[in-house]
Design a protein around this motif. Structure first.
Motif, PDB file in Angstrom:
ATOM      1  N   GLN A 625      40.827   1.931 -98.192  1.00 18.61           N
ATOM      2  CA  GLN A 625      39.370   1.866 -98.094  1.00 18.61           C
ATOM      3  C   GLN A 625      38.713   2.850 -99.058  1.00 18.61           C
ATOM      4  OE1 GLN A 625      38.151   2.111 -93.907  1.00 18.61           O
ATOM      5  NE2 GLN A 625      40.172   1.373 -93.341  1.00 18.61           N
ATOM      6  N   ALA A 626      39.285   4.033 -99.173  1.00 19.22           N
ATOM      7  CA  ALA A 626      38.723   5.034-100.089  1.00 19.22           C
ATOM      8  C   ALA A 626      38.806   4.553-101.535  1.00 19.22           C
ATOM      9  CB  ALA A 626      39.470   6.360 -99.930  1.00 19.22           C
ATOM     10  N   GLU A 627      39.923   3.929-101.899  1.00 20.33           N
ATOM     11  CA  GLU A 627      40.055   3.444-103.278  1.00 20.33           C
ATOM     12  C   GLU A 627      39.152   2.251-103.539  1.00 20.33           C
ATOM     13  OE1 GLU A 627      43.638   4.034-105.597  1.00 20.33           O
ATOM     14  OE2 GLU A 627      44.737   4.094-103.704  1.00 20.33           O
ATOM     15  N   GLY A 631      36.483   2.090-106.558  1.00 16.61           N
ATOM     16  CA  GLY A 631      36.417   0.969-107.493  1.00 16.61           C
ATOM     17  C   GLY A 631      35.068   0.286-107.475  1.00 16.61           C
ATOM     18  N   LEU A 632      34.450   0.200-106.301  1.00 21.77           N
ATOM     19  CA  LEU A 632      33.143  -0.440-106.162  1.00 21.77           C
ATOM     20  C   LEU A 632      32.088   0.282-106.990  1.00 21.77           C
ATOM     21  CD1 LEU A 632      31.227  -2.461-104.659  1.00 21.77           C
ATOM     22  CD2 LEU A 632      30.964  -0.681-102.925  1.00 21.77           C
ATOM     23  N   VAL A 633      31.998   1.608-106.827  1.00 19.98           N
ATOM     24  CA  VAL A 633      30.941   2.328-107.551  1.00 19.98           C
ATOM     25  C   VAL A 633      31.192   2.313-109.058  1.00 19.98           C
ATOM     26  CG1 VAL A 633      30.354   3.791-105.597  1.00 19.98           C
ATOM     27  CG2 VAL A 633      32.060   4.581-107.198  1.00 19.98           C
ATOM     28  N   LEU A 634      32.453   2.371-109.461  1.00 20.24           N
ATOM     29  CA  LEU A 634      32.749   2.343-110.895  1.00 20.24           C
ATOM     30  C   LEU A 634      32.432   0.975-111.492  1.00 20.24           C
ATOM     31  CD1 LEU A 634      36.092   4.358-110.905  1.00 20.24           C
ATOM     32  CD2 LEU A 634      33.921   5.097-111.891  1.00 20.24           C
ATOM     33  N   ALA A 635      32.724  -0.093-110.748  1.00 20.70           N
ATOM     34  CA  ALA A 635      32.403  -1.439-111.235  1.00 20.70           C
ATOM     35  C   ALA A 635      30.895  -1.630-111.334  1.00 20.70           C
ATOM     36  CB  ALA A 635      33.016  -2.493-110.312  1.00 20.70           C
ATOM     37  N   TYR A 636      30.155  -1.174-110.341  1.00 14.12           N
ATOM     38  CA  TYR A 636      28.694  -1.284-110.388  1.00 14.12           C
ATOM     39  C   TYR A 636      28.115  -0.459-111.536  1.00 14.12           C
ATOM     40  CZ  TYR A 636      27.203  -4.097-106.398  1.00 14.12           C
ATOM     41  OH  TYR A 636      26.920  -5.143-105.555  1.00 14.12           O
ATOM     42  N   LEU A 647      40.895  -0.113-107.806  1.00 10.65           N
ATOM     43  CA  LEU A 647      40.745  -1.439-107.195  1.00 10.65           C
ATOM     44  C   LEU A 647      42.099  -2.093-106.957  1.00 10.65           C
ATOM     45  CD1 LEU A 647      37.634  -2.928-109.014  1.00 10.65           C
ATOM     46  CD2 LEU A 647      37.854  -2.380-106.579  1.00 10.65           C
ATOM     47  N   LEU A 648      42.978  -2.024-107.944  1.00  5.72           N
ATOM     48  CA  LEU A 648      44.306  -2.606-107.759  1.00  5.72           C
ATOM     49  C   LEU A 648      45.080  -1.852-106.691  1.00  5.72           C
ATOM     50  CD1 LEU A 648      45.288  -3.441-111.460  1.00  5.72           C
ATOM     51  CD2 LEU A 648      44.405  -4.974-109.698  1.00  5.72           C
ATOM     52  N   GLY A 649      44.879  -0.527-106.656  1.00  5.43           N
ATOM     53  CA  GLY A 649      45.497   0.247-105.586  1.00  5.43           C
ATOM     54  C   GLY A 649      44.963  -0.156-104.223  1.00  5.43           C
ATOM     55  N   ALA A 650      43.656  -0.406-104.146  1.00  9.03           N
ATOM     56  CA  ALA A 650      43.045  -0.828-102.881  1.00  9.03           C
ATOM     57  C   ALA A 650      43.595  -2.174-102.439  1.00  9.03           C
ATOM     58  CB  ALA A 650      41.527  -0.893-103.034  1.00  9.03           C
ATOM     59  N   VAL A 669      35.277  -7.395-105.753  1.00  9.78           N
ATOM     60  CA  VAL A 669      34.988  -6.323-106.712  1.00  9.78           C
ATOM     61  C   VAL A 669      35.981  -6.365-107.868  1.00  9.78           C
ATOM     62  CG1 VAL A 669      34.637  -3.852-107.027  1.00  9.78           C
ATOM     63  CG2 VAL A 669      34.042  -4.911-104.848  1.00  9.78           C
ATOM     64  N   ALA A 670      37.245  -6.683-107.579  1.00  3.63           N
ATOM     65  CA  ALA A 670      38.237  -6.807-108.656  1.00  3.63           C
ATOM     66  C   ALA A 670      37.840  -7.933-109.612  1.00  3.63           C
ATOM     67  CB  ALA A 670      39.618  -7.064-108.066  1.00  3.63           C
ATOM     68  N   ALA A 671      37.378  -9.052-109.074  1.00  3.51           N
ATOM     69  CA  ALA A 671      36.917 -10.162-109.922  1.00  3.51           C
ATOM     70  C   ALA A 671      35.753  -9.714-110.803  1.00  3.51           C
ATOM     71  CB  ALA A 671      36.500 -11.344-109.054  1.00  3.51           C
TER      72      ALA A 671
END
Length: 908
Positions: A625-627, A631-636, A647-650, A669-671
């Motif tokens: 969940q933390a990862e 990944g979410l904030v970095l993608a945004y 994201l891949l780790g998540a 988010v990965a997409a």
């Protein structure tokens, strides 16, 4: 004690009984050099100083001092290393520390110290062949007087320089310690690896990305000790618990110390005598003992000797405790102690310590519960419930389940035990099992519950019901029934019970708020939440919980700055809530959300990085969940390349944890991240996985996942995605959720329409913060055809370092300036757009009339493609991947509104 006698050490194997592969050793060496680069540079600078005799390196056993010395001396081929290591017997033998070097001295010269010194110096000189000589001294506490004399002579003659390796300076012979006092030896403290250094070592050794959760778990278990880290990692890989998924190493289950780490224990303590072994056994089973109790049991002399040998440590100030120095030793010794011996020691210690959970510390309660269960003794229901509740607080659901099973069904604490079991299953993201536990309580048992116990049960039941298919409706039915029972009890209750009933009613109201949040009805509950928070109620926990939830509501309904201020106001007050850990966890989540919806992603990252600590079980169970959040904030923020690792780790961890809701978001988010990189194939792959996830999901999960999935489709050329984004935004606006609506509309604005402009303006005017200002500038630029308004919006986006938004607004400025013939602004905007391409090669297509400007790289690729070059040829020519070329071509075709490569040249 027979088992201790059977412990043996294999002299021809690597750590864990495995012969190390040369490749593995080299990789570990490279990783160590990278992780210890700062310390290595200090040593090399010192060794290059002619006024220094060398360095003294201190560090715990297993810190990697020997490997560190090799790394320090590997800087030049003009170096000859002589490694000497003492053993216990060395100190009792003349020249015993010199070991094999003494064999180089002729027999007839051994009786003459001068001849011994000359012989050893000659041997070193012959082996060195003219290279600089460095003498590495390990285990210097075992140096005999004659060996010290030889080393001092070699130093005085300038024959050698020193690297001294020791656990601490108290073990260094006085003659060598003198040089530390004079400054001729420089001390380097080799502290345990930091979390960042552990990550560097694991990435370098394993050769792939390692999930942050896995790094944190291995770091926590090894405590940054290099030797334990390697042993533990090797064993987890060998046993199949450390696996490679989604190009990322992840742990399937929380590791335990196995054979590889056990071998480290054998090497260190296989020779312990009977008295020492008994101390080790008791401390391993009890975890720690009051110093006074330990002295009475084992004697001060034995404990003092073990402390000198580094086997135990004394901790605490007012009341002192003793424990095993090596943290992993307790787990190993517990496995070695036979069940009968463990029960015998348990009975003895219970008589001595008189276990009483009402006065025991958290650690002592857990140690007592663990030992009692392991040895087959009876764990009393009170102790079972206490330890299970503590385990929940420490995010260790498996221990909580194990402890709670000790409570018999007919015991008065049975219902409380079932509540704890339900909480454990929810930590494991298994709502179905949680529901089964709370339903395994009879109606009669429920009737006999007191007010507080009854509310605990109802809340647990509601938490388990909420994620179910008809969850919200079922929860409200349960709350209605519970409210009626509370109301009936109030009529005859005494004042003390009335207070309990009032607090129970408050908790039920919080449950109703949870239902509203699950359904996205934030605007509807905000007024009542504010009323509660501003009230003078004596129920502080209720007031702060309402205020915390109010901050989340404001963050979504257009009061983002007010939400951030409220977070800061409430945070200090939560420290006084004592055991309200769940409230603090929720509040931390809301702090993240408030910053996220303000666009302050860098502060989100700091929160997440600082949060990668705590109990090992928490890191294992919550790491995915933390990862995902990272990944979410970095993608945004438009940092897709940085976002992919977490994201891949998540994804890899969440697929192992049965976390359907979080996994649903992670796939989306990965997409989105892959869409930013132009990787259409992987976009479709993760969108397909997303479609396999089944709900029900909370409104927030739907919102985050839905927007990311639609943006991914939009970035890869699906024009229908913009229409769906707009429809979603309209639905959110109707519910007062203007912040997520504004984000969706800004993404949908690439399609361009007056309706979108009106909606963006509407949401921006009802919001707070920089993102609201950006929305207003965007509308102004669109309506007035003013490229400077778009550049101002880009500047504001840059202040938040939102790269994707910067690219978007700059592209708009380029297009508007070109149409208006504003050459100066066009040159400025085009230059900025080309510069952004170095950070963000792919960016969303802006509205177009079929003649939109291309970036410099896009024009280059379009010319090559139009001239007949294949994607592979273009990739080779520009030194990029084929996937990058494909992504650029999708953008080019969309911007120029062409369908074939042959049409490109006519449009350039």
């Amino acid at each position: 004690m027979q088992l201790w006698r059977e412990v043996s050490v294999s002299g021809d194997t690597g750590v864990g009984g495995l012969r190390p592969k040369v490749h593995d050793v080299l990789e570990r060496g490279r990783a160590l050099r990278t992780a210890r680069e700062a310390e290595i540079n200090v040593v090399r600078q010192t060794l290059a100083d002619s006024d220094k005799l060398g360095v003294l390196v201190t560090g715990d056993a297993g810190a990697g001092k020997s490997a560190f010395a090799r790394a320090c001396l590997g800087f030049s081929g003009d170096v000859h290393q002589v490694y000497l290591r003492g053993e216990r017997f060395s100190k009792d033998l003349p020249y015993g520390y010199l070991g094999f070097m003494l064999a180089r001295v002729p027999l007839h010269a051994l009786d003459n110290p001068r001849s011994v010194i000359a012989g050893i110096a000659a041997a070193i000189d012959e082996d060195a062949g003219g290279k600089r000589v460095f003498l590495v001294l390990d285990n210097v506490q075992f140096m005999d007087e004659l060996s010290i004399a030889v080393v001092l002579h070699l130093l005085a003659s300038g024959t050698v320089r020193l690297i001294v390796l020791t656990r601490d300076t108290g073990l260094v012979p006085a003659d060598l310690l003198y040089f530390l006092d004079t400054g001729e030896l420089v001390q380097i403290d080799l502290d345990p690896f930091t979390l960042a250094q552990t990550k560097t070592v694991l990435h370098g050794t394993l050769g792939n990305n390692v999930s942050s959760g896995t790094v944190a778990v291995l770091h926590s278990l090894s405590r940054g000790n290099a030797r334990i880290l390697h042993a533990l990692t090797s064993e987890q890989e060998r046993t199949g618990n450390l696996i490679l998924r989604e190009e990322t190493w992840v742990l399937k289950e929380l590791p335990t110390y196995g054979d590889s780490v056990e071998d480290l224990f054998k090497t260190t303590w296989a020779g312990a005598d009977e008295a020492t072994r008994e101390v080790l056994e008791v401390l391993a089973l009890a975890r720690r003992l009051p110093l006074k109790v330990a002295v009475d049991m084992f004697g001060a002399a034995e404990l003092s000797s073990m402390e000198d040998d580094g086997l135990i440590s004394v901790e605490g100030s007012t009341q002192q405790w003793i424990a095993l120095r090596e943290h992993y030793a307790a787990d190993i010794v517990r496995r070695w102690v036979p069940a009968g011996r463990s029960r015998e020691l348990h009975a003895r210690m219970v008589r001595v310590l008189k276990a009483d959970t009402s006065v025991m510390s958290v650690d002592d309660i857990l140690a007592h519960a663990s030992w009692t269960q392991d040895c087959g003794a009876v764990l009393e229901p009170v102790a079972a419930l206490s330890s299970a509740r503590i385990a929940i607080q420490l995010y260790d659901p498996h221990f909580a389940l194990r402890a709670a099973t000790n409570i018999p069904r007919l015991d008065p604490l049975w219902v409380a035990g079932q509540v704890v079991k339900a909480a454990a299953h929810l930590l494991l993201l298994d709502a179905s099992s949680a529901l089964r536990e709370v339903r395994d309580v009879s109606a009669r048992q429920i009737e006999l519950l007191g007010p507080l116990e009854y509310i605990d049960y109802v809340v647990a039941l509601c938490e388990a019901l909420l994620p179910m298919s008809n969850g919200p409706a079922d929860v409200l039915t349960v709350v209605e029934t519970a409210t009626a029972r509370i109301s009936a009890l109030r009529a005859t209750a005494v004042p003390r019970i009335l207070t309990e009933l009032e607090r129970g009613a408050h908790r039920l109201e919080l449950v109703k708020f949870d239902v509203a949040v699950f359904q996205g009805e934030y605007a509807a509950i905000a007024p009542r939440l504010e009323e509660i928070y501003r009230s003078d109620t004596d129920d502080t926990a209720f007031r702060l919980a309402a205020g915390s939830l109010l901050s989340e509501s404001w963050a979504l309904t257009g009061r983002e700055l007010d939400a951030a201020a409220l977070i800061d106001e409430i945070s200090p007050q939560l420290g006084g809530l004592g055991s309200a850990e769940a409230c603090r966890v929720q509040h931390a989540r809301r702090e993240f959300l408030s910053l996220f919806y303000l666009g302050r992603w860098e502060e989100c990252v700091s929160l997440l990085v600082n949060g990668m600590s705590g109990p090992t079980a928490k890191l294992q169970n919550q790491g995915g969940q933390a990862e995902l959040a990272m990944g979410l904030v970095l993608a945004y923020a438009g940092r897709a390349t940085e976002a992919l690792a977490p994201l891949l780790g998540a994804v890899a961890q969440l697929e192992l944890r049965s976390s359907n809701g979080h996994l649903y978001v992670a796939y989306a988010v990965a997409a989105y991240a892959y869409a930013q990189l132009g990787d259409r194939e992987r976009v479709l792959k993760y969108l397909a996985r997303m479609s396999t996830c089944t709900g029900p999901f909370s409104w927030l999960a739907h919102s985050l996942a839905g927007n990311c999935a639609l943006m991914a489709r939009l970035w890869t050329g699906d024009s229908n995605a913009a229409v769906t984004l707009i429809d979603t935004a309209v639905a959110d606006i109707e519910r007062g959720l203007v912040v997520p609506a504004g984000i969706a509309l800004m993404g949908a604005s690439v399609a361009g329409s007056e309706r979108v402009e009106v909606l963006i303006e509407h949401t921006a005017q009802r919001r707070q913060g920089t993102l609201a200002e950006i929305g207003i500038l965007f509308v102004r630029g669109t309506r007035t055809k003013d490229p400077l308004a778009f550049l101002q919006a880009a500047d504001l986006a840059q202040s938040l370092r939102l790269d994707a938004a910067v690219a978007k607004f700059t592209a708009h400025a380029v297009e508007v300036a070109r149409r208006c013939g504003n050459r100066n602004t066009l040159r400025t905007a085009q230059s900025r757009l080309d510069a952004i391409e170095a950070i963000l090669p792919m960016h969303p297509v802006v509205q177009t009339d079929g003649s939109l400007s291309l970036t410099a790289r896009e024009r280059e690729i379009a010319l090559l493609a139009g001239g007949g070059a294949s994607n592979r040829d273009i990739a080779l020519a520009l030194e990029v991947s084929v996937r990058t070329v494909e992504g650029h071509l999708y953008q080019i075709f969309s911007k120029l509104d062409v369908r074939t490569r042959g049409d490109l040249l006519g449009r350039l």
